[in-house]
Every structure is written in structure tokens, then in C-alpha cells.
Scaffold this motif. Sequence first.
Motif, mmCIF file in Angstrom:
data_model
loop_
_atom_site.group_PDB
_atom_site.id
_atom_site.type_symbol
_atom_site.label_atom_id
_atom_site.label_comp_id
_atom_site.label_asym_id
_atom_site.label_seq_id
_atom_site.Cartn_x
_atom_site.Cartn_y
_atom_site.Cartn_z
ATOM 1 N N LEU A 19 43.271 59.678 89.129
ATOM 2 C CA LEU A 19 43.805 59.502 90.479
ATOM 3 C C LEU A 19 44.890 60.520 90.798
ATOM 4 O O LEU A 19 45.012 60.982 91.934
ATOM 5 N N LYS A 20 45.690 60.843 89.790
ATOM 6 C CA LYS A 20 46.808 61.772 90.013
ATOM 7 C C LYS A 20 47.266 62.362 88.690
ATOM 8 O O LYS A 20 47.329 61.670 87.679
ATOM 9 N N LYS A 21 47.568 63.648 88.704
ATOM 10 C CA LYS A 21 48.203 64.292 87.551
ATOM 11 C C LYS A 21 49.563 64.793 87.998
ATOM 12 O O LYS A 21 49.695 65.385 89.067
ATOM 13 N N LYS A 22 50.578 64.541 87.185
ATOM 14 C CA LYS A 22 51.901 65.025 87.527
ATOM 15 C C LYS A 22 52.632 65.455 86.270
ATOM 16 O O LYS A 22 52.116 65.285 85.154
ATOM 17 N N GLU A 23 53.818 65.981 86.457
ATOM 18 C CA GLU A 23 54.575 66.542 85.337
ATOM 19 C C GLU A 23 54.831 65.514 84.242
ATOM 20 O O GLU A 23 54.759 65.821 83.051
ATOM 21 N N ARG A 24 55.103 64.258 84.651
ATOM 22 C CA ARG A 24 55.456 63.226 83.675
ATOM 23 C C ARG A 24 54.241 62.548 83.042
ATOM 24 O O ARG A 24 54.391 61.784 82.102
ATOM 25 N N GLY A 25 53.043 62.816 83.568
ATOM 26 C CA GLY A 25 51.865 62.164 83.000
ATOM 27 C C GLY A 25 50.713 62.109 83.975
ATOM 28 O O GLY A 25 50.582 62.956 84.850
ATOM 29 N N GLU A 26 49.865 61.074 83.838
ATOM 30 C CA GLU A 26 48.690 60.964 84.687
ATOM 31 C C GLU A 26 48.417 59.517 85.060
ATOM 32 O O GLU A 26 48.833 58.588 84.375
ATOM 33 N N VAL A 27 47.705 59.366 86.184
ATOM 34 C CA VAL A 27 47.319 58.048 86.687
ATOM 35 C C VAL A 27 45.797 58.010 86.721
ATOM 36 O O VAL A 27 45.160 58.862 87.345
ATOM 37 N N LEU A 28 45.214 57.015 86.037
ATOM 38 C CA LEU A 28 43.767 56.950 85.851
ATOM 39 C C LEU A 28 43.202 55.659 86.434
ATOM 40 O O LEU A 28 43.903 54.638 86.512
ATOM 41 N N LEU A 29 41.935 55.706 86.812
ATOM 42 C CA LEU A 29 41.253 54.525 87.319
ATOM 43 C C LEU A 29 40.181 54.096 86.322
ATOM 44 O O LEU A 29 39.358 54.911 85.893
ATOM 45 N N TYR A 30 40.216 52.810 85.950
ATOM 46 C CA TYR A 30 39.214 52.242 85.039
ATOM 47 C C TYR A 30 38.510 51.069 85.728
ATOM 48 O O TYR A 30 39.078 50.441 86.629
ATOM 49 N N LYS A 31 37.298 50.775 85.272
ATOM 50 C CA LYS A 31 36.513 49.663 85.813
ATOM 51 C C LYS A 31 36.099 48.734 84.677
ATOM 52 O O LYS A 31 35.592 49.187 83.647
ATOM 53 N N HIS A 32 36.316 47.429 84.848
ATOM 54 C CA HIS A 32 35.939 46.462 83.827
ATOM 55 C C HIS A 32 34.415 46.394 83.709
ATOM 56 O O HIS A 32 33.712 46.284 84.726
#
Length: 238
Positions: A19-32
Motif C-alpha cells: 500500500l505504501k513504502k516510506k523511509e521508516r518502513g512499509e504498509v502491506l495489504l493481506y487477505k485472510h
Amino acid sequence: MYQWLVENLKAYYTFVKVLKKKERGEVLLYKHKQSGNYVVVKKLKGIYPAYERLLGVKQRHLPFIYEVCCNENETMILEEFIPGITLAEQLERTTFPERYVREIISQVCEGLYALHLNQIVHRDIKPENVIVMKNREVKIIDFDAAKIYKMYSQKDTRTVGTIGYAAPEQYGEAQSDARTDIYGLGIMMNVMLTGKHPVNEMAAGKMGNIIEKCIMVNPNKRYKNVMEVKAKLNKLHY
């Protein structure tokens, strides 16, 4: 605990996208894999006490935090996925009428009040961090810059926030507190109404008067809390 969370993600969830990459890390989307429900997974460098404080906090204008785990290098957060679009995306098309701004900001105030009751200061209130869902219900997102308020601290330990929305005290002048979020709220209201920062164009009328008090340089001259802002907005009649 961290490794357990990694293994459970692999076992029960399918990676969807970044979803987003930034300097401090990343934001990911997962599906059950079984239920089909989505979850947001954040992997951030460092320690984030505000996320730990939010564990188990239920408030309709905040995403639910399911789990927070740390290892030596990073923090992993499992967070409720919020379907909708940000105010920033809406503002790419148009500015908003005062009635809509009042409706949205009143909800943001309620979410911020819940944070402040838990001694959490968001410190990055801006259109990109407010999601509006199809039913026009609002959620505040992204607590990466948030901090726990400490009564006897003189100033923040690090400078965070977004230029243009960050209050003067976020630049090392004093400690951030609930009034810091009121400053960002005022800037955001002005942008929603005019499409511009108050430096370039100040909103007119009674809404403009409310914004002016929100963004006073001296925190003592701002509203004392966000519910006071909401009350002032609700007194306006259209």
C-alpha cells in the motif's frame, strides 16, 4: 511473539499488495485465506509506543489495532483495513461546502478526543490521514508520528509531522499535546474549504474565525480540546 506473528501471517493470510513504502518502513495489504477479510500489516523501523497504547481501543473513528509485536530492529502492526478514499484524494477534484466540512471535522474531533483520552497525540493530522467511507463515516489513520504525552516533559524528543500542518511546538519549541492536533485540524479545515494553506488564503466567515483560533502560534490561545472545536462547529447554522 514477533516470529509467531510472521508465521501466522504466512499460514493464514495471502499477501495482496504494497500500500505504501516510506523511509521508516512499509504498509502491506493481506487477505485472510478463509474469510476473505483484509488486514493492514505495517513493518516499521524502531519502537512505536502509541500503537501499543491503541491495542484494544475501540472507537468508531479509529482503526482497530489487532496486534503489535517488536524485535530488535522493527515493529510489526496488524491493523483494521479501512475501505474508502482519503480527504486528499477528494480534494484533488474539488473543495468542500461548509456543511460537509463541519460533518467531517466533527467526526475527526471525536476520533482525536479518544486518542487524547489515552494520552496519545497524533501529530500528523492532514487530508492524507483521514479516510471517508461510503457511508460518510470517517476514520483517522497513520499513527507513525504519534507520541504518548508525558506531563513533565519539556519538549518532544524528535521532530515529526508534515510541513504546513505541523504546529510550531513540533519543531522543538515545546512538548506536543492535544492542542498540537487542533493546529493540524485548523490547517486541514482551511484546505478543505479553500484548497489552500491559510498563509495563501484564509477561509472567510464564522468557519474562518474557528480556524484562526485553531492555528494560533501560542498553544495557550487555541481551543483547549477538540470537543470545544466540535461544539463551536455545531453552533453554526446553514
